[in-house]
Design a protein around this motif. Structure first.
Motif, PDB file in Angstrom:
ATOM      1  N   LYS A   1       0.812  -1.225   0.000  1.00 19.57           N
ATOM      2  CA  LYS A   1       0.000   0.000   0.000  1.00 19.57           C
ATOM      3  C   LYS A   1       0.842   1.270   0.000  1.00 19.57           C
ATOM      4  CE  LYS A   1      -3.502   0.355   2.743  1.00 19.57           C
ATOM      5  NZ  LYS A   1      -4.335   0.324   3.976  1.00 19.57           N
ATOM      6  N   TYR A   2       2.040   1.192   0.596  1.00 24.12           N
ATOM      7  CA  TYR A   2       2.808   2.408   0.837  1.00 24.12           C
ATOM      8  C   TYR A   2       4.242   2.324   0.308  1.00 24.12           C
ATOM      9  CZ  TYR A   2      -0.907   3.208   4.293  1.00 24.12           C
ATOM     10  OH  TYR A   2      -2.118   3.361   4.918  1.00 24.12           O
ATOM     11  N   LEU A   3       4.768   3.511   0.041  1.00 26.00           N
ATOM     12  CA  LEU A   3       6.194   3.693  -0.217  1.00 26.00           C
ATOM     13  C   LEU A   3       6.695   4.705   0.802  1.00 26.00           C
ATOM     14  CD1 LEU A   3       8.793   3.432  -2.059  1.00 26.00           C
ATOM     15  CD2 LEU A   3       7.939   5.473  -3.242  1.00 26.00           C
ATOM     16  N   ALA A   4       7.751   4.352   1.513  1.00 30.00           N
ATOM     17  CA  ALA A   4       8.385   5.288   2.445  1.00 30.00           C
ATOM     18  C   ALA A   4       9.696   5.757   1.836  1.00 30.00           C
ATOM     19  CB  ALA A   4       8.636   4.619   3.791  1.00 30.00           C
ATOM     20  N   THR A   5       9.956   7.069   1.904  1.00 28.68           N
ATOM     21  CA  THR A   5      11.180   7.621   1.325  1.00 28.68           C
ATOM     22  C   THR A   5      11.888   8.535   2.314  1.00 28.68           C
ATOM     23  OG1 THR A   5      10.088   9.579   0.371  1.00 28.68           O
ATOM     24  CG2 THR A   5      10.206   7.588  -1.015  1.00 28.68           C
ATOM     25  N   GLY A   6      13.189   8.657   2.135  1.00 26.60           N
ATOM     26  CA  GLY A   6      13.991   9.605   2.893  1.00 26.60           C
ATOM     27  C   GLY A   6      14.735  10.497   1.930  1.00 26.60           C
ATOM     28  N   SER A   7      15.103  11.698   2.401  1.00 24.88           N
ATOM     29  CA  SER A   7      15.776  12.685   1.563  1.00 24.88           C
ATOM     30  C   SER A   7      16.970  13.288   2.290  1.00 24.88           C
ATOM     31  CB  SER A   7      14.798  13.794   1.161  1.00 24.88           C
ATOM     32  OG  SER A   7      13.739  13.285   0.377  1.00 24.88           O
ATOM     33  N   PRO A   8      17.865  13.954   1.550  1.00 29.65           N
ATOM     34  CA  PRO A   8      19.022  14.581   2.185  1.00 29.65           C
ATOM     35  C   PRO A   8      18.662  15.763   3.080  1.00 29.65           C
ATOM     36  CG  PRO A   8      19.407  14.223  -0.154  1.00 29.65           C
ATOM     37  CD  PRO A   8      17.962  13.980   0.083  1.00 29.65           C
ATOM     38  N   GLY A   9      17.490  16.349   2.925  1.00 32.79           N
ATOM     39  CA  GLY A   9      17.095  17.517   3.696  1.00 32.79           C
ATOM     40  C   GLY A   9      16.227  17.198   4.898  1.00 32.79           C
ATOM     41  N   ARG A  10      16.503  16.083   5.586  1.00 27.90           N
ATOM     42  CA  ARG A  10      15.810  15.634   6.809  1.00 27.90           C
ATOM     43  C   ARG A  10      14.423  15.053   6.557  1.00 27.90           C
ATOM     44  NH1 ARG A  10      15.327  20.319  10.952  1.00 27.90           N
ATOM     45  NH2 ARG A  10      14.323  18.654  12.138  1.00 27.90           N
ATOM     46  N   ALA A  11      13.907  15.118   5.331  1.00 31.62           N
ATOM     47  CA  ALA A  11      12.528  14.709   5.080  1.00 31.62           C
ATOM     48  C   ALA A  11      12.372  13.198   5.054  1.00 31.62           C
ATOM     49  CB  ALA A  11      12.030  15.294   3.768  1.00 31.62           C
ATOM     50  N   LEU A  12      11.335  12.746   5.762  1.00 29.75           N
ATOM     51  CA  LEU A  12      10.896  11.354   5.751  1.00 29.75           C
ATOM     52  C   LEU A  12       9.430  11.389   5.340  1.00 29.75           C
ATOM     53  CD1 LEU A  12      11.454   8.353   6.561  1.00 29.75           C
ATOM     54  CD2 LEU A  12      10.673   8.964   8.845  1.00 29.75           C
ATOM     55  N   ASN A  13       9.095  10.697   4.239  1.00 34.65           N
ATOM     56  CA  ASN A  13       7.745  10.794   3.690  1.00 34.65           C
ATOM     57  C   ASN A  13       7.119   9.433   3.489  1.00 34.65           C
ATOM     58  OD1 ASN A  13       9.472  13.169   2.396  1.00 34.65           O
ATOM     59  ND2 ASN A  13       7.377  13.905   2.610  1.00 34.65           N
ATOM     60  N   LEU A  14       5.796   9.389   3.648  1.00 34.44           N
ATOM     61  CA  LEU A  14       5.010   8.190   3.376  1.00 34.44           C
ATOM     62  C   LEU A  14       4.048   8.510   2.239  1.00 34.44           C
ATOM     63  CD1 LEU A  14       4.449   5.277   4.449  1.00 34.44           C
ATOM     64  CD2 LEU A  14       2.568   6.277   5.763  1.00 34.44           C
ATOM     65  N   TRP A  15       4.014   7.630   1.215  1.00 37.50           N
ATOM     66  CA  TRP A  15       3.214   7.868   0.013  1.00 37.50           C
ATOM     67  C   TRP A  15       2.273   6.699  -0.257  1.00 37.50           C
ATOM     68  CZ3 TRP A  15       4.863  12.555  -2.115  1.00 37.50           C
ATOM     69  CH2 TRP A  15       6.146  12.978  -1.765  1.00 37.50           C
ATOM     70  N   SER A  16       1.157   7.004  -0.893  1.00 34.30           N
ATOM     71  CA  SER A  16       0.253   5.965  -1.382  1.00 34.30           C
ATOM     72  C   SER A  16       0.787   5.437  -2.706  1.00 34.30           C
ATOM     73  CB  SER A  16      -1.153   6.535  -1.583  1.00 34.30           C
ATOM     74  OG  SER A  16      -1.950   5.646  -2.348  1.00 34.30           O
ATOM     75  N   VAL A  17       0.951   4.139  -2.819  1.00 34.85           N
ATOM     76  CA  VAL A  17       1.473   3.541  -4.054  1.00 34.85           C
ATOM     77  C   VAL A  17       0.522   3.764  -5.223  1.00 34.85           C
ATOM     78  CG1 VAL A  17       1.958   1.326  -5.188  1.00 34.85           C
ATOM     79  CG2 VAL A  17       2.949   1.828  -2.948  1.00 34.85           C
ATOM     80  N   THR A  18      -0.762   3.594  -5.002  1.00 29.62           N
ATOM     81  CA  THR A  18      -1.728   3.662  -6.104  1.00 29.62           C
ATOM     82  C   THR A  18      -1.968   5.073  -6.615  1.00 29.62           C
ATOM     83  OG1 THR A  18      -3.534   3.690  -4.495  1.00 29.62           O
ATOM     84  CG2 THR A  18      -2.936   1.559  -5.448  1.00 29.62           C
TER      85      THR A  18
ATOM     86  N   GLY B   1       0.106   8.016  -5.544  1.00 32.95           N
ATOM     87  CA  GLY B   1       1.285   8.873  -5.499  1.00 32.95           C
ATOM     88  C   GLY B   1       1.138  10.041  -4.536  1.00 32.95           C
ATOM     89  N   ASN B   2       0.014  10.105  -3.832  1.00 30.38           N
ATOM     90  CA  ASN B   2      -0.219  11.209  -2.893  1.00 30.38           C
ATOM     91  C   ASN B   2       0.551  10.990  -1.591  1.00 30.38           C
ATOM     92  OD1 ASN B   2      -1.984  12.468  -4.668  1.00 30.38           O
ATOM     93  ND2 ASN B   2      -3.778  11.434  -3.824  1.00 30.38           N
ATOM     94  N   GLU B   3       0.952  12.098  -0.983  1.00 30.19           N
ATOM     95  CA  GLU B   3       1.645  12.025   0.302  1.00 30.19           C
ATOM     96  C   GLU B   3       0.655  11.739   1.420  1.00 30.19           C
ATOM     97  OE1 GLU B   3       3.111  15.453   2.939  1.00 30.19           O
ATOM     98  OE2 GLU B   3       4.829  15.019   1.632  1.00 30.19           O
ATOM     99  N   VAL B   4       0.994  10.777   2.274  1.00 25.75           N
ATOM    100  CA  VAL B   4       0.162  10.418   3.417  1.00 25.75           C
ATOM    101  C   VAL B   4       0.612  11.174   4.666  1.00 25.75           C
ATOM    102  CG1 VAL B   4      -0.596   8.526   4.919  1.00 25.75           C
ATOM    103  CG2 VAL B   4      -0.296   8.131   2.457  1.00 25.75           C
ATOM    104  N   GLN B   5       1.938  11.264   4.863  1.00 25.60           N
ATOM    105  CA  GLN B   5       2.482  11.949   6.035  1.00 25.60           C
ATOM    106  C   GLN B   5       3.924  12.355   5.764  1.00 25.60           C
ATOM    107  OE1 GLN B   5       0.979  12.753   9.260  1.00 25.60           O
ATOM    108  NE2 GLN B   5       2.832  13.992   9.131  1.00 25.60           N
ATOM    109  N   GLU B   6       4.372  13.398   6.450  1.00 25.81           N
ATOM    110  CA  GLU B   6       5.764  13.847   6.359  1.00 25.81           C
ATOM    111  C   GLU B   6       6.316  14.074   7.758  1.00 25.81           C
ATOM    112  OE1 GLU B   6       8.506  16.973   3.858  1.00 25.81           O
ATOM    113  OE2 GLU B   6       6.498  17.638   4.438  1.00 25.81           O
ATOM    114  N   TRP B   7       7.604  13.712   7.934  1.00 25.05           N
ATOM    115  CA  TRP B   7       8.314  13.933   9.190  1.00 25.05           C
ATOM    116  C   TRP B   7       9.642  14.621   8.886  1.00 25.05           C
ATOM    117  CZ3 TRP B   7       6.090   9.399   7.585  1.00 25.05           C
ATOM    118  CH2 TRP B   7       5.048   8.861   8.361  1.00 25.05           C
ATOM    119  N   ARG B   8      10.273  15.162   9.917  1.00 30.40           N
ATOM    120  CA  ARG B   8      11.610  15.734   9.817  1.00 30.40           C
ATOM    121  C   ARG B   8      12.493  15.057  10.864  1.00 30.40           C
ATOM    122  NH1 ARG B   8      10.423  17.520   5.599  1.00 30.40           N
ATOM    123  NH2 ARG B   8      10.297  19.669   4.883  1.00 30.40           N
ATOM    124  N   VAL B   9      13.507  14.316  10.389  1.00 30.08           N
ATOM    125  CA  VAL B   9      14.385  13.628  11.324  1.00 30.08           C
ATOM    126  C   VAL B   9      15.252  14.650  12.054  1.00 30.08           C
ATOM    127  CG1 VAL B   9      14.433  11.559   9.885  1.00 30.08           C
ATOM    128  CG2 VAL B   9      16.269  13.251   9.666  1.00 30.08           C
TER     129      VAL B   9
END
Length: 332
Positions: free
Chosen positions: A263-280, A282-290
């Motif tokens: 159901k989901y794709l979780a991604t991380g980025s160089p700018g502290r971003a941690l994101n959860l996306w809907s696979v079907t 492509g919408n963002e479900v939630q965002e965090w900052r590490v």
């Protein structure tokens, strides 16, 4: 007429409102330090029992995530040397083996014994990314000369994939070692067969491909470029399922993992971003900052690894040297 001052003030207020409504969460449910002075690379096992962290001062540490204790300590250097240059870590899907790499060499480690089972130097071109399949059967190496090498440590079999025209930035391998996903500066990601070198699917982008990831269950592939193209593909048909939807002009990804239920794709980025996306969708479900790395100005951190620790919880490892746990609500 609206003055330039009023217009500028309006835009500042609007941007502040956008920042305040971003919904990003910066306080984890739990945080555990895995590296004293930060990390260069990390990965988390699929079963969430092991994290391997290449640290700035302590070499390569293997952490037992259940007991939260240090299990092994590794090094590419000879006894007595303290300089660690390992910038790539990958754990096999079955948590049996780990590969670690610096720019010039890579090592294969047995996670049961903690012992190395091979060390190889690359003379022709720098190591850009690396991955290992179940049981350590096959190692995939993406190199700076555009060549991808699939190598079987036990048999010594070696296959070079020559499809890319420029340097490779990211690689991933299927758990059984039969399929490789590679992305490079030539704007292309290839899914190809490691037994024959034959291309299965060609995924094209409008700029250099910076991150690729395969779903361990064999359903999806994720490929992202250096601008706005971040796509999820059906690996059986090669058709696009969705494109990640975000407002930034560009978004770089440093980690990507699919959930077990697909159901989901979780991604991380160089700018502290941690994101959860809907696979079907492509919408963002939630965002965090590490948590940012100590001493960085402006405050920043690279998210090296993310996993689905539980059905409704993510675990991240970042350059701050912290393992952080983040809760989210499942979509209906």
């Amino acid at each position: 007429m609206i003055s330039q001052y009023q217009l500028r003030k309006t835009w500042i207020v609007f941007l502040l409102m956008l920042a305040g409504c971003s919904g990003a969460i910066s306080e984890p449910d739990k945080s555990i330090r895995h590296a004293i002075e930060g990390a260069y690379a990390a990965d988390i096992s699929s079963d969430n029992k092991i994290a391997v962290v290449s640290t700035a001062q302590q070499g390569i540490l293997v952490w037992d995530l259940v007991a939260q204790t240090e299990k092994f300590k590794w090094s590419h250097e000879e006894e007595g040397h303290v300089v660690n240059t390992v910038g790539i870590v990958h754990i096999a899907a079955d948590s049996s083996y780990v590969v670690t790499a610096d720019r010039e060499a890579f090592a294969l480690w047995n996670l049961s014994t903690g012992e190395p089972e091979g060390f190889w130097r690359i003379d022709e071109a720098s190591v850009r990314d690396i991955a290992v399949s179940n049981n350590g059967r096959g190692i995939l190496v993406g190199r700076g000369n555009g060549k991808a090498m699939f190598f079987e440590p036990t048999s010594g079999r070696r296959l070079e994939f020559l499809g890319h025209q420029e340097k490779i930035n990211s690689v991933d391998i299927s758990p059984n070692g039969f399929y490789a996903l590679t992305g490079g500066n030539d704007y292309v990601a290839y899914l190809w067969d490691t037994r024959s070198g034959q291309v299965i699917h060609r995924f094209t982008h409008s700029s250099r491909v910076t991150k690729v990831a395969l779903d361990d269950a064999g359903r999806y592939a994720f490929t992202a470029d250096s601008k706005r193209g971040a796509k999820i593909w059906d690996v059986q048909t090669g058709e696009e399922i969705s494109q990640l939807s975000f407002i930034q002009r560009q978004k770089i990804f440093s980690a990507a993992t699919f959930s077990e239920d697909g159901k989901y794709l979780a991604t991380g980025s160089p700018g502290r971003a941690l994101n959860l996306w809907s696979v079907t969708t492509g919408n963002e479900v939630q965002e965090w900052r590490v948590t940012p790395k100590d001493g960085t100005q402006p405050q920043s951190a690279v998210v090296y690894a993310v996993s689905f620790e539980q059905k409704n919880q993510l675990l991240s490892e970042s350059s701050s040297g912290l393992a952080e746990y983040w809760a989210f609500e499942q979509e209906n």
